[in-house]
Design an enzyme around this catalytic site. Sequence first.
Site, PDB file in Angstrom:
ATOM      1  N   TYR A 181      64.664  56.620   7.762  1.00 23.65           N
ATOM      2  CA  TYR A 181      65.140  57.403   6.826  1.00 23.65           C
ATOM      3  C   TYR A 181      66.650  57.643   5.896  1.00 23.65           C
ATOM      4  CZ  TYR A 181      62.135  59.290  10.909  1.00 23.65           C
ATOM      5  OH  TYR A 181      60.856  59.855  10.950  1.00 23.65           O
ATOM      6  N   LYS A 229      60.508  46.870  17.341  1.00 22.37           N
ATOM      7  CA  LYS A 229      58.518  45.835  16.924  1.00 22.37           C
ATOM      8  C   LYS A 229      59.152  44.489  16.062  1.00 22.37           C
ATOM      9  CE  LYS A 229      55.030  46.648  15.694  1.00 22.37           C
ATOM     10  NZ  LYS A 229      53.782  46.030  16.627  1.00 22.37           N
ATOM     11  N   ASP A 277      54.737  49.640  19.924  1.00 14.47           N
ATOM     12  CA  ASP A 277      52.920  50.170  20.369  1.00 14.47           C
ATOM     13  C   ASP A 277      52.753  50.568  21.491  1.00 14.47           C
ATOM     14  OD1 ASP A 277      53.603  47.582  20.225  1.00 14.47           O
ATOM     15  OD2 ASP A 277      51.487  46.977  18.423  1.00 14.47           O
ATOM     16  N   ASP A 297      61.788  59.181  16.493  1.00  8.24           N
ATOM     17  CA  ASP A 297      60.685  60.301  16.303  1.00  8.24           C
ATOM     18  C   ASP A 297      59.623  60.868  16.235  1.00  8.24           C
ATOM     19  OD1 ASP A 297      60.196  62.344  14.759  1.00  8.24           O
ATOM     20  OD2 ASP A 297      60.843  61.715  12.560  1.00  8.24           O
ATOM     21  N   ASP A 333      58.054  62.710  20.255  1.00  5.09           N
ATOM     22  CA  ASP A 333      56.906  63.529  20.008  1.00  5.09           C
ATOM     23  C   ASP A 333      55.893  63.047  21.307  1.00  5.09           C
ATOM     24  OD1 ASP A 333      58.157  65.081  17.865  1.00  5.09           O
ATOM     25  OD2 ASP A 333      56.920  65.072  16.411  1.00  5.09           O
TER      26      ASP A 333
END
Length: 362
Positions: free
Chosen positions: A140, A191, A224, A248, A252
Amino acid sequence: MKVLVLAGDGIGPEVTAEAVRVLEWFGQNRDLDIRVTERDFGIANWRKHGTMMPEETWQQIQDADAILFGATGSLEQAGAVPPEERRKGSLLRLRKGLDVFANMRPVKMLPALSEGSPYKPRVTEGVDLMIVRELTAGTYFGTPRGIETLPDGTRRGVNTHSYTEAEIRRALRFAFELARTRRQHVTSVDKANVMEAGALWREIAGTIHREEFPDVGFEHMLADNCAIQLARNPRRFDVLVTDNLFGDLLSDAAGAIIGSLGMLPSASLSEPDADGRRRALYEPIHGSAPDIAGQGIANPLGSILSVAMMLRWSANRPEDAAHLERAVEAALAKGARTADIAAPGEAAVSTKAMGDAVIAAL
């Protein structure tokens, strides 16, 4: 304690109004010494005054002991605002300017909400985890970024995922220190198998664990796989720490355990200064939800529980924080439900009625 309220756009003003009522209850009934100032922010301010955030508001942001934030406008609304004004009044500027790098997002399953969750009670019972999201670096904020036109006339969007050692270290240390106050376990999510920044994150996380926090349980996990485990066995997690983008997304996803993002609060903290004071931003993690704005049906509990985090982290009033959390549980146990958390057949109450129920429980 100087509290600046930036209610923002959409449902922000509605849910924040109930949180302010709760905060003022503590001032009136628990001797909490506070001064609350409210300012327009975002698209709402643009429409009134032609600017997303005037400089005097930015100065008040700098001076506040704690900021209670509502929500920012939608992508569709922001399209009407010039880019420079969007940057001036963006939530990203607020986070970066305050350097609130440690974003805590608690996910705790309350028994009264078990029927509203899409998961079986045997999966959700006892879930009590904290996601620590690094908030001021990564995708971001990395550069270069933007949309560019290539020589053949087609366009390309560019965002850069970038982390320094220092940015990774302070997020990991915060998570380990937090775990020492909870159930003594950290899951570091990355990752590393496909991203160099993720490989660096994993290397530093392992080193910090070995050298500084060997007493804390620790594991690495790919992002993942973490998404799968949050759905299959969320009780296995205590403190989960990850970068800005994955934090983020995963927070959620974890919101589905409760059944609604409207239930989830957050606190974003800076490093402590010489006096031990941290800059602090408190906000529910939901968006502005323009489709239901102005209808009085939004869930204010994410904002109200953000006040509980404010009481704990900025006011240093853990007893009051726990008192408020118990009041939310009591209000839910007595059947108060906004539409987003009501099970089939349950009656829904308004935003204000939910605030009333929490204050009655207090």
